[in-house]
Write a protein that holds these residues in place. Structure first.
Motif, PDB file in Angstrom:
ATOM      1  N   HIS A 241     -50.063   7.187 -26.149  1.00  0.00           N
ATOM      2  CA  HIS A 241     -50.395   6.303 -25.038  1.00  0.00           C
ATOM      3  C   HIS A 241     -51.847   5.853 -25.164  1.00  0.00           C
ATOM      4  O   HIS A 241     -52.718   6.613 -25.604  1.00  0.00           O
TER       5      HIS A 241
ATOM      6  N   TYR B 282     -56.099   1.323  -9.585  1.00  0.00           N
ATOM      7  CA  TYR B 282     -56.091   1.536 -11.023  1.00  0.00           C
ATOM      8  C   TYR B 282     -54.731   2.047 -11.500  1.00  0.00           C
ATOM      9  O   TYR B 282     -54.006   2.715 -10.757  1.00  0.00           O
ATOM     10  N   GLY B 283     -54.414   1.740 -12.747  1.00  0.00           N
ATOM     11  CA  GLY B 283     -53.202   2.260 -13.354  1.00  0.00           C
ATOM     12  C   GLY B 283     -53.460   3.650 -13.905  1.00  0.00           C
ATOM     13  O   GLY B 283     -54.278   3.823 -14.812  1.00  0.00           O
TER      14      GLY B 283
ATOM     15  N   ALA C 258     -55.259   4.137 -23.206  1.00  0.00           N
ATOM     16  CA  ALA C 258     -55.900   3.951 -21.903  1.00  0.00           C
ATOM     17  C   ALA C 258     -57.352   3.567 -22.113  1.00  0.00           C
ATOM     18  O   ALA C 258     -57.922   3.768 -23.195  1.00  0.00           O
TER      19      ALA C 258
ATOM     20  N   VAL D 174     -55.762   7.858 -18.310  1.00  0.00           N
ATOM     21  CA  VAL D 174     -54.810   8.928 -18.565  1.00  0.00           C
ATOM     22  C   VAL D 174     -55.470  10.205 -18.075  1.00  0.00           C
ATOM     23  O   VAL D 174     -56.609  10.510 -18.446  1.00  0.00           O
TER      24      VAL D 174
ATOM     25  N   HIS E  76     -53.143   1.633 -19.881  1.00  0.00           N
ATOM     26  CA  HIS E  76     -53.482   2.232 -18.597  1.00  0.00           C
ATOM     27  C   HIS E  76     -55.000   2.212 -18.388  1.00  0.00           C
ATOM     28  O   HIS E  76     -55.779   2.191 -19.349  1.00  0.00           O
ATOM     29  N   ASP E  77     -55.397   2.257 -17.140  1.00  0.00           N
ATOM     30  CA  ASP E  77     -56.828   2.411 -16.857  1.00  0.00           C
ATOM     31  C   ASP E  77     -57.270   3.839 -17.153  1.00  0.00           C
ATOM     32  O   ASP E  77     -58.298   4.059 -17.802  1.00  0.00           O
TER      33      ASP E  77
ATOM     34  N   ASP F 175     -48.427   7.669 -11.998  1.00  0.00           N
ATOM     35  CA  ASP F 175     -47.229   8.046 -12.756  1.00  0.00           C
ATOM     36  C   ASP F 175     -47.476   9.448 -13.304  1.00  0.00           C
ATOM     37  O   ASP F 175     -48.182   9.626 -14.297  1.00  0.00           O
TER      38      ASP F 175
ATOM     39  N   LEU G  31     -51.891   7.339 -15.373  1.00  0.00           N
ATOM     40  CA  LEU G  31     -50.804   8.109 -15.965  1.00  0.00           C
ATOM     41  C   LEU G  31     -51.272   9.557 -16.097  1.00  0.00           C
ATOM     42  O   LEU G  31     -52.339   9.817 -16.671  1.00  0.00           O
TER      43      LEU G  31
END
Length: 361
Positions: free
Chosen positions: A142, A25-26, A144, A5, A2-3, A112, A28
């Motif tokens: 995860h 951007y991604g 990021a 978190v 991810h970009d 998300d 989470l």
């Protein structure tokens, strides 16, 4: 990977998540429980709040409009000093609803957002961060490019990465009486050591009572009970939380940054941080490039340039809460009446609007 978190889906976290996701951007987001709960923050906000919310939020969240404040240097039967405008100074809103509206907005932008996920560990590496999370399916890790700590006064992100602590933590207590009250004025009591107590009418939703004191004070609840009893309120629901005051010297790490209460981006004179936190979130979304850690410094400079003077002046305003009563009375008498100030901006004490209000008396 991810970009970003984002840890925490309060106003600051959801605002940043929405802006970052809308930029492609991604993102989470993890929220420890259900968005908006447990409630630990007042719903009294400036009218600027609607600049940060999606269309239709005002109609959904507004509970009452406030035109002024009564300041008390003693109990409810003491002389009250009134300050007011001929237009709404502030709004009272559904505070839980605000969090949910902002979280929904972040999701709609592509973030998300996962509720009931508790972050238990954060580690910075040379080219990424790893975030350990206990979720509904057990422990997860995860990765990021960067992590945003938007997780409140006792930020786990701040502690895990050894970022500096806020200057001070206060203990705030809230209580709610369900008796409808649509008065135009809030009541402020400068009788609490080092801070203050308040009464806020919430329209059909009832009345909010609150008090803030040093976190190590032994008589916070006793003083709150005395406030409620003095008003003869029937308080059924209570909650409490910490109020961070004084941003630390640094709110960024190698691949990490703090926003909102985690960064103590709050008003020293009220403890409120919704608008300041979302303002800082906008700076973070504009300045930070997850592929370029050097942009974290751009975020530090941007939010401080925007909020520094108001925070410094806010500290001076707060110092007046502990001034000798005779000095407080003199100051109240000088400024009592119509005002031209903005409730979030102490710099507005020197505005043309405030000067006009003073000269018109």
């Amino acid at each position: 990977m991810h970009d970003f978190v984002v840890v925490g889906a309060g106003p600051a976290g959801s605002r940043f998540a929405r802006r970052a996701a809308a930029s492609g951007y991604g993102v989470l987001v993890f929220e420890q429980g259900e968005v908006g709960t447990p409630l630990a923050c007042s719903g009294h906000v400036s009218t600027d709040i609607w600049e940060f919310t999606p269309t239709g939020a005002r109609e959904k969240l507004l509970q009452n409009e406030v035109f002024g404040a009564r300041f008390h240097l003693g109990g409810t039967d003491s002389r009250a000093y009134e300050f007011y405008k001929n237009e709404p100074v502030s709004n009272v809103i559904d505070r839980v609803g605000l969090d949910r509206v902002l979280a929904d907005s972040a999701r709609e932008a592509g973030a998300d957002l996962r509720e009931h996920h508790t972050v238990v560990g954060v580690t910075e590496h040379r080219d990424h961060v790893s975030v350990d999370v206990r979720g509904t399916d057990g422990l997860e890790t995860h990765r990021a490019k960067m992590v945003a700590g938007c997780d409140g006064p006792k930020s786990r992100v701040r502690r895990e990465l050894n970022l500096p602590e806020p200057d001070e933590l206060l203990h705030g207590v809230l209580g709610f009486d369900e008796t409808p009250d649509d008065q135009d004025f809030v009541d402020v009591h400068l009788t609490v050591p080092r801070f203050f107590a308040w009464r806020i009418p919430r329209g059909d939703a009832g009345v909010e009572y609150g008090l803030g004191m040093a976190a190590d004070s032994a008589d916070v609840r006793e003083r709150f009970d005395a406030l409620v009893d003095e008003y003869g309120a029937d308080v059924h629901r209570r909650c409490s939380g910490l109020i961070p005051i004084g941003p630390p010297r640094r709110v960024t790490g190698r691949r990490s940054f703090l926003i909102g209460d985690a960064a103590a981006q709050t008003k020293p004179f009220t403890g409120g941080g919704i608008r300041y936190g979302m303002t800082a979130a906008d700076h973070a979304a504009r300045e930070i490039d997850p592929d370029s850690p050097g942009t974290l410094g751009d975020y530090e400079r941007a939010w401080r340039a925007d909020l520094r003077i108001d925070i410094r002046l806010g500290k001076l305003v707060r110092a007046g809460y502990s001034a000798p009563v005779l000095l407080q009375r003199a100051g109240m008498a000088v400024f009592e009446g119509e005002i031209g100030v903005h409730m979030d901006r102490p710099t507005s004490l020197f505005s043309r609007e405030q000067l006009r209000a003073l000269l018109s008396r």
